[in-house]
Design a protein around this motif. Structure first.
Motif, PDB file in Angstrom:
ATOM      1  N   ASP A 249       0.832  -1.208   0.000  1.00 14.43           N
ATOM      2  CA  ASP A 249       0.000   0.000   0.000  1.00 14.43           C
ATOM      3  C   ASP A 249       0.866   1.258   0.000  1.00 14.43           C
ATOM      4  OD1 ASP A 249      -2.259  -1.525   0.028  1.00 14.43           O
ATOM      5  OD2 ASP A 249      -2.793  -1.127   2.115  1.00 14.43           O
ATOM      6  N   LEU A 250       1.921   1.229   0.803  1.00 13.42           N
ATOM      7  CA  LEU A 250       2.778   2.405   0.931  1.00 13.42           C
ATOM      8  C   LEU A 250       3.379   2.805  -0.408  1.00 13.42           C
ATOM      9  CD1 LEU A 250       4.288   4.482   2.728  1.00 13.42           C
ATOM     10  CD2 LEU A 250       6.088   2.757   2.990  1.00 13.42           C
ATOM     11  N   ILE A 251       3.903   1.822  -1.153  1.00 12.83           N
ATOM     12  CA  ILE A 251       4.550   2.142  -2.440  1.00 12.83           C
ATOM     13  C   ILE A 251       3.645   1.859  -3.632  1.00 12.83           C
ATOM     14  CG2 ILE A 251       6.835   1.703  -1.470  1.00 12.83           C
ATOM     15  CD1 ILE A 251       6.890  -0.900  -3.150  1.00 12.83           C
ATOM     16  N   GLN A 252       2.381   1.480  -3.347  1.00 13.88           N
ATOM     17  CA  GLN A 252       1.443   1.124  -4.420  1.00 13.88           C
ATOM     18  C   GLN A 252       2.120   0.155  -5.400  1.00 13.88           C
ATOM     19  OE1 GLN A 252      -2.008   1.915  -4.991  1.00 13.88           O
ATOM     20  NE2 GLN A 252      -1.675   2.213  -2.778  1.00 13.88           N
ATOM     21  N   ALA A 253       2.552  -0.958  -4.827  1.00 14.94           N
ATOM     22  CA  ALA A 253       3.424  -1.902  -5.531  1.00 14.94           C
ATOM     23  C   ALA A 253       2.843  -2.412  -6.843  1.00 14.94           C
ATOM     24  CB  ALA A 253       3.754  -3.080  -4.613  1.00 14.94           C
ATOM     25  N   ARG A 254       1.536  -2.607  -6.902  1.00 21.47           N
ATOM     26  CA  ARG A 254       0.936  -3.152  -8.119  1.00 21.47           C
ATOM     27  C   ARG A 254       1.256  -2.282  -9.330  1.00 21.47           C
ATOM     28  NH1 ARG A 254      -2.406  -6.948  -9.371  1.00 21.47           N
ATOM     29  NH2 ARG A 254      -2.573  -7.509  -7.179  1.00 21.47           N
ATOM     30  N   TYR A 255       1.382  -0.983  -9.110  1.00 17.57           N
ATOM     31  CA  TYR A 255       1.612  -0.065 -10.220  1.00 17.57           C
ATOM     32  C   TYR A 255       3.071   0.367 -10.334  1.00 17.57           C
ATOM     33  CZ  TYR A 255      -3.311   0.053  -9.097  1.00 17.57           C
ATOM     34  OH  TYR A 255      -4.592  -0.325  -8.782  1.00 17.57           O
ATOM     35  N   THR A 256       3.783   0.426  -9.205  1.00 14.47           N
ATOM     36  CA  THR A 256       5.142   0.966  -9.242  1.00 14.47           C
ATOM     37  C   THR A 256       6.223  -0.089  -9.473  1.00 14.47           C
ATOM     38  OG1 THR A 256       5.313   0.816  -6.820  1.00 14.47           O
ATOM     39  CG2 THR A 256       4.550   2.915  -7.754  1.00 14.47           C
ATOM     40  N   VAL A 257       5.998  -1.324  -8.984  1.00 14.80           N
ATOM     41  CA  VAL A 257       6.993  -2.375  -9.215  1.00 14.80           C
ATOM     42  C   VAL A 257       6.406  -3.573  -9.941  1.00 14.80           C
ATOM     43  CG1 VAL A 257       8.386  -1.684  -7.239  1.00 14.80           C
ATOM     44  CG2 VAL A 257       6.649  -3.441  -6.935  1.00 14.80           C
ATOM     45  N   GLY A 258       5.100  -3.592 -10.141  1.00 16.55           N
ATOM     46  CA  GLY A 258       4.487  -4.614 -10.969  1.00 16.55           C
ATOM     47  C   GLY A 258       3.849  -5.744 -10.193  1.00 16.55           C
ATOM     48  N   PRO A 259       2.743  -6.309 -10.720  1.00 13.21           N
ATOM     49  CA  PRO A 259       2.009  -7.372 -10.022  1.00 13.21           C
ATOM     50  C   PRO A 259       2.771  -8.686  -9.938  1.00 13.21           C
ATOM     51  CG  PRO A 259       1.104  -7.008 -12.229  1.00 13.21           C
ATOM     52  CD  PRO A 259       2.098  -5.918 -11.988  1.00 13.21           C
ATOM     53  N   GLU A 260       3.758  -8.884 -10.831  1.00 17.31           N
ATOM     54  CA  GLU A 260       4.500 -10.148 -10.814  1.00 17.31           C
ATOM     55  C   GLU A 260       5.196 -10.372  -9.469  1.00 17.31           C
ATOM     56  OE1 GLU A 260       4.921  -7.768 -13.028  1.00 17.31           O
ATOM     57  OE2 GLU A 260       4.413  -8.552 -15.013  1.00 17.31           O
ATOM     58  N   LEU A 261       5.738  -9.314  -8.898  1.00 11.26           N
ATOM     59  CA  LEU A 261       6.465  -9.446  -7.641  1.00 11.26           C
ATOM     60  C   LEU A 261       5.538  -9.775  -6.480  1.00 11.26           C
ATOM     61  CD1 LEU A 261       8.714  -8.187  -9.388  1.00 11.26           C
ATOM     62  CD2 LEU A 261       9.423  -6.920  -7.360  1.00 11.26           C
ATOM     63  N   LEU A 262       4.238  -9.513  -6.645  1.00 11.81           N
ATOM     64  CA  LEU A 262       3.296  -9.812  -5.577  1.00 11.81           C
ATOM     65  C   LEU A 262       2.905 -11.289  -5.575  1.00 11.81           C
ATOM     66  CD1 LEU A 262       0.929  -6.700  -5.845  1.00 11.81           C
ATOM     67  CD2 LEU A 262       3.153  -6.918  -4.728  1.00 11.81           C
ATOM     68  N   LYS A 263       3.136 -11.981  -6.690  1.00 15.88           N
ATOM     69  CA  LYS A 263       2.803 -13.405  -6.768  1.00 15.88           C
ATOM     70  C   LYS A 263       3.758 -14.239  -5.931  1.00 15.88           C
ATOM     71  CE  LYS A 263       0.971 -13.037 -11.490  1.00 15.88           C
ATOM     72  NZ  LYS A 263       1.189 -13.461 -12.917  1.00 15.88           N
ATOM     73  N   SER A 264       5.017 -13.842  -5.929  1.00 18.20           N
ATOM     74  CA  SER A 264       6.025 -14.554  -5.142  1.00 18.20           C
ATOM     75  C   SER A 264       7.112 -13.566  -4.741  1.00 18.20           C
ATOM     76  CB  SER A 264       6.646 -15.689  -5.957  1.00 18.20           C
ATOM     77  OG  SER A 264       7.752 -16.248  -5.268  1.00 18.20           O
ATOM     78  N   ARG A 265       7.503 -13.636  -3.479  1.00 21.32           N
ATOM     79  CA  ARG A 265       8.568 -12.762  -2.980  1.00 21.32           C
ATOM     80  C   ARG A 265       9.817 -13.592  -2.681  1.00 21.32           C
ATOM     81  NH1 ARG A 265       5.362  -8.012  -1.465  1.00 21.32           N
ATOM     82  NH2 ARG A 265       3.200  -8.702  -1.300  1.00 21.32           N
ATOM     83  N   TYR A 266      10.074 -14.568  -3.566  1.00 22.46           N
ATOM     84  CA  TYR A 266      11.195 -15.472  -3.305  1.00 22.46           C
ATOM     85  C   TYR A 266      12.531 -14.750  -3.319  1.00 22.46           C
ATOM     86  CZ  TYR A 266      12.927 -15.761  -8.145  1.00 22.46           C
ATOM     87  OH  TYR A 266      13.482 -15.478  -9.367  1.00 22.46           O
ATOM     88  N   HIS A 267      12.597 -13.579  -3.953  1.00 20.82           N
ATOM     89  CA  HIS A 267      13.858 -12.838  -3.987  1.00 20.82           C
ATOM     90  C   HIS A 267      14.287 -12.414  -2.575  1.00 20.82           C
ATOM     91  CE1 HIS A 267      10.507 -10.014  -4.478  1.00 20.82           C
ATOM     92  NE2 HIS A 267      11.261  -9.065  -3.956  1.00 20.82           N
ATOM     93  N   LEU A 268      13.320 -12.259  -1.669  1.00 25.29           N
ATOM     94  CA  LEU A 268      13.673 -11.940  -0.284  1.00 25.29           C
ATOM     95  C   LEU A 268      14.321 -13.140   0.403  1.00 25.29           C
ATOM     96  CD1 LEU A 268      10.549  -9.860   0.818  1.00 25.29           C
ATOM     97  CD2 LEU A 268      12.719  -9.051  -0.134  1.00 25.29           C
ATOM     98  N   ASN A 269      13.893 -14.333   0.029  1.00 24.84           N
ATOM     99  CA  ASN A 269      14.540 -15.539   0.565  1.00 24.84           C
ATOM    100  C   ASN A 269      15.974 -15.664   0.066  1.00 24.84           C
ATOM    101  OD1 ASN A 269      12.216 -16.313   1.958  1.00 24.84           O
ATOM    102  ND2 ASN A 269      11.407 -17.443   0.204  1.00 24.84           N
TER     103      ASN A 269
END
Length: 529
Positions: free
Chosen positions: A118-138
């Motif tokens: 919500d803070l960075i409005q991720a769906r529009y600013t970094v894309g919906p693909e990153l919301l499907k999986s956040r494996y890059h944090l792992n």
């Protein structure tokens, strides 16, 4: 004549339509905020809570966020209170008991991801693909952290090369804009581990990654002013994702395609960097997220998280080093030299630099990144241990600045004590390893929340602290430094101001966020002693 009249009428109608739409949008946003305020009516408020007056309070928050949050912290300590931001109400949780409630809550109750999105409005600013999986944090939490030692030489090499390019060693003083210069150095250093050579030194890649974070937060701030129904339209119009992704893919596409081809042919990818780890089938879920587009956005997203936070911490550390008595600088240099003599330049050596670790931790305690930290969003009604219940959809934050300047957590909290934490570790020399570990910069606890809390504490904090120590050690061993403004007043001074904190560049505050003063300049010269 008739045509001119019609054109004029059309212009008036169009202007009237736009004005009416703007008023309706503002009213709908105010109505939504008022409804939220009604749901939170039992929680004490800082500032006015009326339908119109709260909107003006939100405007006031932009310039006075830290003071307003401090007022609530002092008045309601141990309880939650609410405060109006320009776009929404937030609940500020104070006291150790409430912090522990947040730390223990499940992700199905309090969501870090939802709050950040919500803070960075991720769906529009970094894309919906990153919301499907956040494996890059792992990957950051696992592969990157485990590889700090094996990649240390490369990171240090990039620090040396970056400083040589940005601040060449000279007997004469060289003036540089501190924050901008440090961001370029940190970007190069970080990307040596993210994407490797030669891309980490490419000027366009450096500029893109620095600018991307700025564009994301600017766009998100505007998108958040609009009601939910209009966010898809505004988000797709304003968000920088398309142009940034296209620009990044020009650099990354040939590299990614080459590595994918080698993997398909059964060859081993020798590059030991984040991009390689993202391609690892054991962490990349079923290989689903292996497209150039997806991997590009994950690298951009990791850079967004890494570059600016490290740059701010390093810039503030440089500022504080510039105003230390010469005895403090000498003590830091001696520790670094003694440790390097015994362990060489290595991760192990960085871990032995307790005084440097303390200095860096004390700097971020004093300054931090802003007035709040530890964002969460309630996914269901949530009840704190004091009995306060928050409805679904409430945003919760912890008042970082006030927390770190509270006598309940630190003695003389408004005084900069460079060796505060190393002294704590020395005083506990015969105690448990846990107590010693507790006082390290990378370790969050109930008093120190710079890196967050619980399982959502910053996953890259171990790399960040190691990088910061290496950067600081390089500067201290090779340079004398001085604030340019201080040097103008007293050309003979360097690292010799007895009044610690005197002359520190004023940070720039915008709402609850803080950045180092971008206009401040620092002088560098080859170390004389």
């Amino acid at each position: 004549m008739e045509s001119s009249t019609n054109d004029h009428s059309y212009g008036l109608s169009y202007t009237t339509l736009i004005a009416t739409l703007a008023v309706c949008l503002a009213f709908s946003k105010m109505l939504g905020a008022w409804m939220t305020m009604y749901e939170l009516s039992k929680i004490p408020t800082i500032g006015p809570a009326g339908f119109l007056s709260s909107w003006f309070a939100g405007v006031k928050f932009v310039k006075n966020a830290r003071a307003l949050i401090q007022e609530g912290y002092d008045k309601f300590h141990g309880r939650p209170f609410k405060i109006r931001m320009p776009d929404q109400w937030i609940v500020v949780a104070t006291g150790t008991d409430l912090l522990n409630d947040i730390r223990k809550a499940g992700d199905d109750e309090l969501s870090f991801d939802e709050a950040t999105d919500d803070l960075i409005q991720a769906r529009y600013t970094v894309g919906p693909e990153l919301l499907k999986s956040r494996y890059h944090l792992n990957v950051v939490r696992g592969s990157l952290t485990r590889s700090i030692q094996s990649t240390f030489a490369e990171v240090r090499d990039e620090i040396q090369e970056a400083f040589q390019d940005e601040v060449p060693l000279s007997k004469e003083w060289t003036s540089v804009p501190a924050y901008d210069t440090i961001m370029r150095i940190v970007c190069r250093t970080t990307n040596r581990l993210f994407v490797g050579l030669p891309l980490c030194r490419e000027p366009d890649w450096i500029d893109l990654n620095i600018q991307f974070t700025i564009d994301v937060f600017k766009s998100a701030a505007i998108i958040n002013l609009f009601p939910e129904i209009l966010k898809p339209i505004i988000g797709n119009l304003l968000a920088p994702i398309r142009r940034s992704r296209a620009r990044a893919m020009k650099h990354l596409k040939p590299i990614i395609e080459d590595r994918l081809e080698r993997i398909q042919q059964g060859e081993e990818v020798m590059q030991n960097d984040v991009l390689t780890w993202l391609l690892d089938p054991s962490v990349n879920p079923g290989g689903e997220f292996r497209s150039v587009k997806d991997l590009t956005m994950r690298i951009l997203n990791l850079n967004m998280a890494a570059i600016h936070t490290t740059s701010m911490a390093f810039t503030n550390t440089i500022f504080y080093l510039c105003v230390q008595p010469s005895s403090v600088v000498a003590e830091l240099r001696k520790e670094i030299e003694d440790v390097i003599d015994e362990y060489g330049w290595s991760k192990l050596a960085m871990g032995q630099m307790r005084k440097l670790d303390s200095f860096m931790k004390e700097t971020v305690r004093m300054v931090g990144f802003g007035a709040t930290n530890i964002d969460r969003k309630t996914l269901k009604p949530f009840t704190f241990s004091d009995g306060t219940t928050l409805p679904t959809g409430t945003r919760i934050v912890v008042p970082q600045w006030a927390w770190h300047h509270d006598e309940r957590h630190f003695t003389k909290p408004d005084t900069f004590e460079p060796f505060r934490f190393s002294d704590m570790r020395s005083n506990n020399a015969n105690g448990s390893n846990f107590e010693s570990f507790k006082h390290q910069m990378a370790t969050p606890d109930e008093d120190y929340i710079f890196f967050g809390t619980g399982r959502h504490a910053c996953p890259g904090r171990f790399f960040a602290v190691n990088e910061l120590k290496t950067l600081c050690a390089h500067v201290l061993l090779n340079y004398d430094i001085c604030l340019e403004e201080k040097h103008k007043r007293d050309p003979g001074s360097v690292n010799a101001d007895p009044n610690v904190g005197n002359g520190l560049p004023e940070p720039v505050w915008f709402a609850s966020s803080m950045t180092p003063n971008p206009a401040a300049r620092v002088l560098f010269r080859r170390r004389k002693d």
